[in-house]
Design a protein around this motif. Structure first.
Motif, PDB file in Angstrom:
ATOM      1  N   ASP A 119       0.907  -1.279   0.025  1.00  0.00           N
ATOM      2  CA  ASP A 119      -0.101   0.071   0.040  1.00  0.00           C
ATOM      3  C   ASP A 119       0.797   1.314   0.047  1.00  0.00           C
ATOM      4  O   ASP A 119       0.831   2.178   1.027  1.00  0.00           O
ATOM      5  N   PRO A 120       1.655   1.645  -1.153  1.00  0.00           N
ATOM      6  CA  PRO A 120       2.547   2.618  -1.157  1.00  0.00           C
ATOM      7  C   PRO A 120       1.781   3.907  -0.785  1.00  0.00           C
ATOM      8  O   PRO A 120       2.486   4.681  -0.310  1.00  0.00           O
ATOM      9  N   GLY A 121       0.523   4.119  -1.306  1.00  0.00           N
ATOM     10  CA  GLY A 121      -0.033   5.304  -0.883  1.00  0.00           C
ATOM     11  C   GLY A 121      -0.187   5.901   0.595  1.00  0.00           C
ATOM     12  O   GLY A 121      -0.499   6.961   0.841  1.00  0.00           O
ATOM     13  N   ARG A 122       0.188   4.718   1.557  1.00  0.00           N
ATOM     14  CA  ARG A 122       0.025   4.983   3.019  1.00  0.00           C
ATOM     15  C   ARG A 122       1.226   5.683   3.489  1.00  0.00           C
ATOM     16  O   ARG A 122       1.444   6.072   4.438  1.00  0.00           O
ATOM     17  N   ALA A 123       2.480   5.698   2.686  1.00  0.00           N
ATOM     18  CA  ALA A 123       3.483   6.012   3.119  1.00  0.00           C
ATOM     19  C   ALA A 123       3.675   7.602   3.623  1.00  0.00           C
ATOM     20  O   ALA A 123       4.051   8.009   5.019  1.00  0.00           O
ATOM     21  N   GLY A 124       3.004   8.469   3.030  1.00  0.00           N
ATOM     22  CA  GLY A 124       2.648   9.787   3.499  1.00  0.00           C
ATOM     23  C   GLY A 124       1.960   9.839   4.762  1.00  0.00           C
ATOM     24  O   GLY A 124       2.499  10.766   5.714  1.00  0.00           O
ATOM     25  N   GLU A 125       1.046   9.360   5.182  1.00  0.00           N
ATOM     26  CA  GLU A 125       0.490   9.156   6.234  1.00  0.00           C
ATOM     27  C   GLU A 125       1.207   8.655   7.406  1.00  0.00           C
ATOM     28  O   GLU A 125       1.232   9.130   8.272  1.00  0.00           O
ATOM     29  N   ILE A 126       1.963   7.662   7.271  1.00  0.00           N
ATOM     30  CA  ILE A 126       2.746   7.253   8.086  1.00  0.00           C
ATOM     31  C   ILE A 126       4.018   8.362   8.422  1.00  0.00           C
ATOM     32  O   ILE A 126       4.159   8.444   9.623  1.00  0.00           O
ATOM     33  N   ALA A 127       4.659   8.812   7.302  1.00  0.00           N
ATOM     34  CA  ALA A 127       5.408   9.705   7.586  1.00  0.00           C
ATOM     35  C   ALA A 127       5.204  11.208   8.256  1.00  0.00           C
ATOM     36  O   ALA A 127       5.940  11.826   9.049  1.00  0.00           O
ATOM     37  N   ARG A 128       3.768  11.339   8.177  1.00  0.00           N
ATOM     38  CA  ARG A 128       3.335  12.658   9.025  1.00  0.00           C
ATOM     39  C   ARG A 128       3.497  12.184  10.466  1.00  0.00           C
ATOM     40  O   ARG A 128       3.597  13.298  11.186  1.00  0.00           O
ATOM     41  N   GLN A 129       3.476  10.889  10.800  1.00  0.00           N
ATOM     42  CA  GLN A 129       3.585  10.580  12.255  1.00  0.00           C
ATOM     43  C   GLN A 129       4.861  10.225  12.755  1.00  0.00           C
ATOM     44  O   GLN A 129       4.886  10.244  13.702  1.00  0.00           O
ATOM     45  N   LEU A 130       5.775  10.034  11.888  1.00  0.00           N
ATOM     46  CA  LEU A 130       7.194   9.377  12.069  1.00  0.00           C
ATOM     47  C   LEU A 130       8.167  10.302  11.172  1.00  0.00           C
ATOM     48  O   LEU A 130       9.109   9.917  11.221  1.00  0.00           O
ATOM     49  N   GLY A 131       7.697  11.593  11.037  1.00  0.00           N
ATOM     50  CA  GLY A 131       8.558  12.398  10.389  1.00  0.00           C
ATOM     51  C   GLY A 131       9.642  13.365  11.106  1.00  0.00           C
ATOM     52  O   GLY A 131       9.759  12.996  12.191  1.00  0.00           O
ATOM     53  N   PRO A 132      10.242  14.377  10.406  1.00  0.00           N
ATOM     54  CA  PRO A 132      11.474  14.902  11.122  1.00  0.00           C
ATOM     55  C   PRO A 132      10.890  15.710  12.378  1.00  0.00           C
ATOM     56  O   PRO A 132      11.723  16.011  13.155  1.00  0.00           O
ATOM     57  N   GLU A 133       9.631  16.201  12.481  1.00  0.00           N
ATOM     58  CA  GLU A 133       9.527  16.757  13.672  1.00  0.00           C
ATOM     59  C   GLU A 133       8.637  15.883  14.768  1.00  0.00           C
ATOM     60  O   GLU A 133       7.920  16.515  15.592  1.00  0.00           O
ATOM     61  N   SER A 134       8.640  14.432  14.652  1.00  0.00           N
ATOM     62  CA  SER A 134       7.884  13.642  15.346  1.00  0.00           C
ATOM     63  C   SER A 134       8.827  13.130  16.566  1.00  0.00           C
ATOM     64  O   SER A 134       9.996  13.702  16.934  1.00  0.00           O
ATOM     65  N   GLU A 135       8.019  12.874  17.716  1.00  0.00           N
ATOM     66  CA  GLU A 135       8.579  12.436  18.846  1.00  0.00           C
ATOM     67  C   GLU A 135       9.604  11.288  18.587  1.00  0.00           C
ATOM     68  O   GLU A 135      10.608  11.136  19.424  1.00  0.00           O
ATOM     69  N   PHE A 136       9.255  10.263  17.943  1.00  0.00           N
ATOM     70  CA  PHE A 136      10.059   9.243  17.513  1.00  0.00           C
ATOM     71  C   PHE A 136      11.413   9.976  16.907  1.00  0.00           C
ATOM     72  O   PHE A 136      12.443   9.475  17.196  1.00  0.00           O
ATOM     73  N   ALA A 137      11.532  10.738  16.031  1.00  0.00           N
ATOM     74  CA  ALA A 137      12.740  11.284  15.292  1.00  0.00           C
ATOM     75  C   ALA A 137      13.549  11.984  16.401  1.00  0.00           C
ATOM     76  O   ALA A 137      14.796  11.807  16.417  1.00  0.00           O
ATOM     77  N   GLU A 138      12.933  12.764  17.213  1.00  0.00           N
ATOM     78  CA  GLU A 138      13.615  13.562  18.382  1.00  0.00           C
ATOM     79  C   GLU A 138      14.119  12.350  19.310  1.00  0.00           C
ATOM     80  O   GLU A 138      15.562  12.508  19.801  1.00  0.00           O
ATOM     81  N   GLN A 139      13.424  11.316  19.587  1.00  0.00           N
ATOM     82  CA  GLN A 139      14.045  10.407  20.706  1.00  0.00           C
ATOM     83  C   GLN A 139      15.365   9.500  19.896  1.00  0.00           C
ATOM     84  O   GLN A 139      16.303   9.136  20.530  1.00  0.00           O
ATOM     85  N   LYS A 140      14.802   9.008  18.718  1.00  0.00           N
ATOM     86  CA  LYS A 140      15.768   8.083  17.659  1.00  0.00           C
ATOM     87  C   LYS A 140      16.909   8.712  16.966  1.00  0.00           C
ATOM     88  O   LYS A 140      17.950   8.028  16.474  1.00  0.00           O
ATOM     89  N   GLY A 141      16.550  10.064  16.500  1.00  0.00           N
ATOM     90  CA  GLY A 141      17.491  10.778  15.527  1.00  0.00           C
ATOM     91  C   GLY A 141      17.419  10.226  14.225  1.00  0.00           C
ATOM     92  O   GLY A 141      18.230  10.222  13.322  1.00  0.00           O
ATOM     93  N   LEU A 142      16.267   9.392  13.841  1.00  0.00           N
ATOM     94  CA  LEU A 142      15.900   8.924  12.476  1.00  0.00           C
ATOM     95  C   LEU A 142      14.600   9.011  12.473  1.00  0.00           C
ATOM     96  O   LEU A 142      13.565   8.826  13.097  1.00  0.00           O
ATOM     97  N   TYR A 143      14.065   9.399  11.145  1.00  0.00           N
ATOM     98  CA  TYR A 143      12.780   9.561  10.729  1.00  0.00           C
ATOM     99  C   TYR A 143      12.339   8.934   9.304  1.00  0.00           C
ATOM    100  O   TYR A 143      13.195   8.593   8.518  1.00  0.00           O
ATOM    101  N   ALA A 144      10.980   8.865   9.296  1.00  0.00           N
ATOM    102  CA  ALA A 144      10.450   8.296   8.261  1.00  0.00           C
ATOM    103  C   ALA A 144      10.163   9.202   6.938  1.00  0.00           C
ATOM    104  O   ALA A 144       9.948  10.548   7.244  1.00  0.00           O
ATOM    105  N   ASP A 145      10.693   8.955   5.874  1.00  0.00           N
ATOM    106  CA  ASP A 145      10.321  10.027   4.772  1.00  0.00           C
ATOM    107  C   ASP A 145       9.701   8.993   3.448  1.00  0.00           C
ATOM    108  O   ASP A 145      10.190   8.174   2.975  1.00  0.00           O
ATOM    109  N   ALA A 146       8.515   9.404   3.261  1.00  0.00           N
ATOM    110  CA  ALA A 146       7.821   8.691   2.344  1.00  0.00           C
ATOM    111  C   ALA A 146       7.967   9.077   0.838  1.00  0.00           C
ATOM    112  O   ALA A 146       8.671  10.145   0.491  1.00  0.00           O
ATOM    113  N   VAL A 147       8.285   7.799   0.247  1.00  0.00           N
ATOM    114  CA  VAL A 147       8.613   8.029  -1.155  1.00  0.00           C
ATOM    115  C   VAL A 147       7.641   7.010  -2.115  1.00  0.00           C
ATOM    116  O   VAL A 147       7.016   6.189  -1.527  1.00  0.00           O
ATOM    117  N   SER A 148       7.746   6.973  -3.358  1.00  0.00           N
ATOM    118  CA  SER A 148       6.727   6.343  -4.245  1.00  0.00           C
ATOM    119  C   SER A 148       7.749   5.301  -4.849  1.00  0.00           C
ATOM    120  O   SER A 148       8.959   5.494  -4.915  1.00  0.00           O
TER     121      SER A 148
END
Length: 121
Positions: free
Chosen positions: A64-93
Motif C-alpha cells: 500500500d505505497p499510498g499510505r507512506a505519506g500518512e505514516i511519515a506525517r506521524q514518524l517524520g522529522p518533527e515527530s517524537e520518534f525522530a527526536e528520541q531516535k535521531g531517525l525519521y520516516a520519509d515517504a517515497v513512491s
C-alpha cells in the motif's frame, strides 16, 4: 518539536527496524520497501560510516505505497520518534528510484524480531 540533528553514530538495521515497527503499528502493514541511501544496509559488504549517517529512511509499505505519506506525517522529522531516535520516516513512491528490471524480485528481506520486514534493493 525540534528537527533531528545528524546522528553521532551511523544508522544500522536495528534502528531502521525500530522505525518500521512503529510504522507497522500505525498502518498494520508488515513489509516496507526501503530505497535511498540506507538501502545500503542490505549490502554484503560493510559500507563506510559516511554512507550511513543519514537521518531519514526513504520507505513505503509494499502492499500500500499510498499510505507512506500518512505514516511519515506521524514518524517524520518533527515527530517524537525522530527526536528520541535521531531517525525519521520519509515517504517515497515506488516510481521514484530508477532501478533495473526485476529489482523487486531481488529485494533483500531483513526481518525484525517484532515481525516487520524491511525489503532493500
Amino acid at each position: 518539536m525540534a528537527k533531528p540533528t545528524p546522528p553521532e553514530t551511523p544508522a544500522d538495521i536495528d534502528r531502521v527496524g525500530e522505525l518500521l515497527v512503529e510504522a507497522s503499528k500505525l498502518s498494520n502493514h508488515k513489509e516496507f520497501v526501503i530505497i535511498g541511501s540506507l538501502s545500503v544496509l542490505a549490502s554484503e559488504i560493510s559500507p563506510p560510516d559516511e554512507m550511513l549517517m543519514s537521518i531519514y529512511v526513504d520507505f513505503y509499505p509494499k502492499l500500500d505505497p499510498g499510505r507512506a505519506g500518512e505514516i511519515a506525517r506521524q514518524l517524520g522529522p518533527e515527530s517524537e520518534f525522530a527526536e528520541q531516535k535521531g531517525l525519521y520516516a520519509d515517504a517515497v513512491s515506488p516510481f521514484l528510484a530508477a532501478l533495473p528490471d526485476g529489482w523487486e524480485e531481488r529485494l533483500h528481506r531483513v526481518a525484525h524480531p517484532e515481525g516487520v520486514i524491511g525489503l532493500l534493493p
